[in-house]
Design a protein around this motif. Structure first.
Motif, short mmCIF file in Angstrom:
data_model
loop_
_atom_site.label_atom_id
_atom_site.label_comp_id
_atom_site.label_asym_id
_atom_site.label_seq_id
_atom_site.Cartn_x
_atom_site.Cartn_y
_atom_site.Cartn_z
N GLY A 108 0.92 7.21 -6.38
CA GLY A 108 -0.23 7.98 -6.48
C GLY A 108 -1.21 7.07 -7.36
O GLY A 108 -2.14 7.63 -7.92
N ARG A 109 -0.91 5.59 -7.06
CA ARG A 109 -1.88 4.81 -7.77
C ARG A 109 -3.35 4.61 -7.06
O ARG A 109 -3.11 4.06 -5.81
CB ARG A 109 -1.52 3.24 -7.94
CG ARG A 109 -2.18 2.28 -8.64
CD ARG A 109 -2.84 2.63 -9.94
NE ARG A 109 -3.60 1.89 -10.71
CZ ARG A 109 -3.29 0.69 -11.27
NH1 ARG A 109 -2.04 0.27 -11.53
NH2 ARG A 109 -4.05 -0.17 -11.80
N ALA A 110 -4.58 4.75 -7.40
CA ALA A 110 -5.90 4.56 -6.73
C ALA A 110 -6.19 3.12 -6.32
O ALA A 110 -5.80 2.41 -7.20
CB ALA A 110 -6.89 5.15 -7.32
N HIS A 111 -6.29 2.85 -5.01
CA HIS A 111 -6.52 1.50 -4.79
C HIS A 111 -7.70 1.06 -3.78
O HIS A 111 -8.21 2.34 -3.21
CB HIS A 111 -5.32 0.83 -4.59
CG HIS A 111 -4.85 1.36 -3.25
ND1 HIS A 111 -3.84 2.19 -3.36
CD2 HIS A 111 -4.85 1.13 -2.09
CE1 HIS A 111 -3.58 2.77 -2.24
NE2 HIS A 111 -4.00 2.08 -1.28
N ARG A 112 -8.22 0.05 -3.74
CA ARG A 112 -9.10 -0.26 -2.41
C ARG A 112 -8.78 -1.72 -1.99
O ARG A 112 -8.36 -2.38 -2.96
CB ARG A 112 -10.54 -0.02 -2.77
CG ARG A 112 -11.06 -0.96 -3.94
CD ARG A 112 -12.61 -0.49 -4.51
NE ARG A 112 -12.94 -1.18 -5.59
CZ ARG A 112 -13.67 -2.50 -5.37
NH1 ARG A 112 -14.20 -2.72 -4.14
NH2 ARG A 112 -14.19 -3.25 -6.28
N ILE A 168 0.81 -1.22 0.10
CA ILE A 168 0.04 -0.08 -0.08
C ILE A 168 0.88 1.24 0.21
O ILE A 168 0.51 2.17 -0.67
CB ILE A 168 -1.06 0.05 1.28
CG1 ILE A 168 -2.01 -1.09 0.95
CG2 ILE A 168 -1.71 1.37 1.54
CD1 ILE A 168 -2.87 -1.24 2.14
N ASP A 169 2.10 1.33 0.77
CA ASP A 169 2.87 2.39 0.78
C ASP A 169 3.32 2.58 -0.75
O ASP A 169 3.68 3.89 -1.18
CB ASP A 169 3.97 2.18 1.77
CG ASP A 169 3.50 2.46 3.20
OD1 ASP A 169 2.36 2.75 3.54
OD2 ASP A 169 4.36 1.94 4.11
N ASN A 175 0.72 4.06 -2.75
CA ASN A 175 0.46 5.61 -2.42
C ASN A 175 1.84 6.24 -2.89
O ASN A 175 1.49 7.51 -3.33
CB ASN A 175 0.51 5.61 -0.89
CG ASN A 175 -0.67 5.28 -0.34
OD1 ASN A 175 -1.90 5.06 -1.00
ND2 ASN A 175 -0.93 4.75 0.99
#
Length: 317
Positions: free
Chosen positions: A204-208, A197-198, A201
């Motif tokens: 700048g890649r959007a994710h869920r 996740i870091d 981030n």
């Protein structure tokens, strides 16, 4: 007929590799440093090749030394197994070991095979849980030994294996191209979850997070079904998965580490023997060899069943 290799020389050779120093190896095998150097020279003369590169104080194996290491470990292990088979005073008792379920499938067969052959009178009690739970069990004295994904706070753990960590997706789907990247990863305390996740981030890649589980099977199933991307170490790649690299727009990740932890008051011979077998097993275990991708992009790899042993993905670390 050629004379057999000297096991004492091989033991010294392995000690140098494991300790990273002629000086520390001398302490390990209870010899002077000059005696250790002499044994290495005689072993090199016997094999007709250099085993170490002589460049400063750093100990680095030559190509021939790397080839010898696997043989040396096997010969020393077989020698110990033979002695144990005829030793009426062999180690007895029980030892409690814990490791995550995914690594139990990948590494436990080799560890058990090595240990049981050498210590047939020892009972192994095995628990499969997440790293955070295993560390807690170690702290409370419920386990003697645990394989964990270490953090900087576990100063009393020993790194026994390092391997690449990857973003992975299904080879048959394109879920990794979705504008908001769905993820299947371990729970909030998972070291690899945080690193993945870091990294996303950072670019700048959007994710869920679509799936969260400590179960390796659940995370692996989500990836293979084309529902999500995950973060897995090299040994956890399965047929039908594809490694995602910079050519796919994914950042590189730091290598994954595996460490062995002992309980604070567990210095018995049986536990020392088990840790030795874990160390040898994981250092000698070859990683899965993925097939070359049909794509010409070097960092995109398709994992095919004929070249890769099935393994369960990693989740709960």
């Amino acid at each position: 007929m050629a004379a057999p290799l000297d096991l004492d020389q091989l033991r010294t050779f392995v000690a140098i590799v494991d300790t990273g120093s002629f000086t520390r190896a001398a302490e390990e095998v209870f010899k002077t440093q000059s005696a250790v150097s002499m044994q290495v020279r005689r072993l090199e003369e016997r094999l007709g090749t250099d085993l170490f590169e002589r460049s400063g104080r750093a100990v680095k194996l030559t190509e021939a030394g790397g080839r010898l290491l696997s043989y040396a470990r096997r010969m020393l292990s077989l020698s110990q197994e033979t002695l144990s088979a005829f030793d009426e005073q062999t180690i007895e008792g029980h030892v409690r070991i814990g490791l995550p379920d995914d690594y139990a499938e990948r590494f436990l067969p080799e560890i058990m095979a090595r240990f049981v052959r050498s210590n047939p009178r020892v009972e192994l009690q095995i628990a499969c849980e997440t790293t955070s739970s295993l560390i807690e069990h170690i702290d409370k004295g419920h386990l003697d030994v645990a394989l964990v994904c270490p953090s900087k706070t576990q100063a009393w753990s020993e790194i026994v294996r390092t391997e690449p960590l990857h973003f992975v997706t299904s080879a048959a789907h394109s879920v990794h191209e979705e504008p908001i990247l769905p993820l299947a990863i371990g729970r909030a305390d998972c070291v690899w979850r945080k690193q993945g996740i870091d990294a996303l981030n950072g670019i700048g890649r959007a994710h869920r997070v679509l799936f969260t589980s400590w179960s390796a099977q659940i995370v692996t199933s989500a990836v293979l079904a084309g529902l999500a991307v995950s973060v897995l170490p090299e040994c956890a790649l399965r047929p039908g998965m594809r490694v995602l690299g910079t050519v796919d727009g994914f950042p590189s990740l730091d290598p994954a580490q595996i460490a062995v932890m002992r309980g604070r008051n567990t210095e018995s011979p049986v536990i020392a023997a088990l840790v030795d077998h874990i160390r040898e097993s994981l250092q000698n275990l070859a990683p899965p060899v993925p097939a070359q991708s049909q794509s010409r992009l070097p960092e995109t790899r398709l994992i095919r069943s004929q070249r890769l042993r099935p393994s369960v993905g990693v989740a709960g670390w």
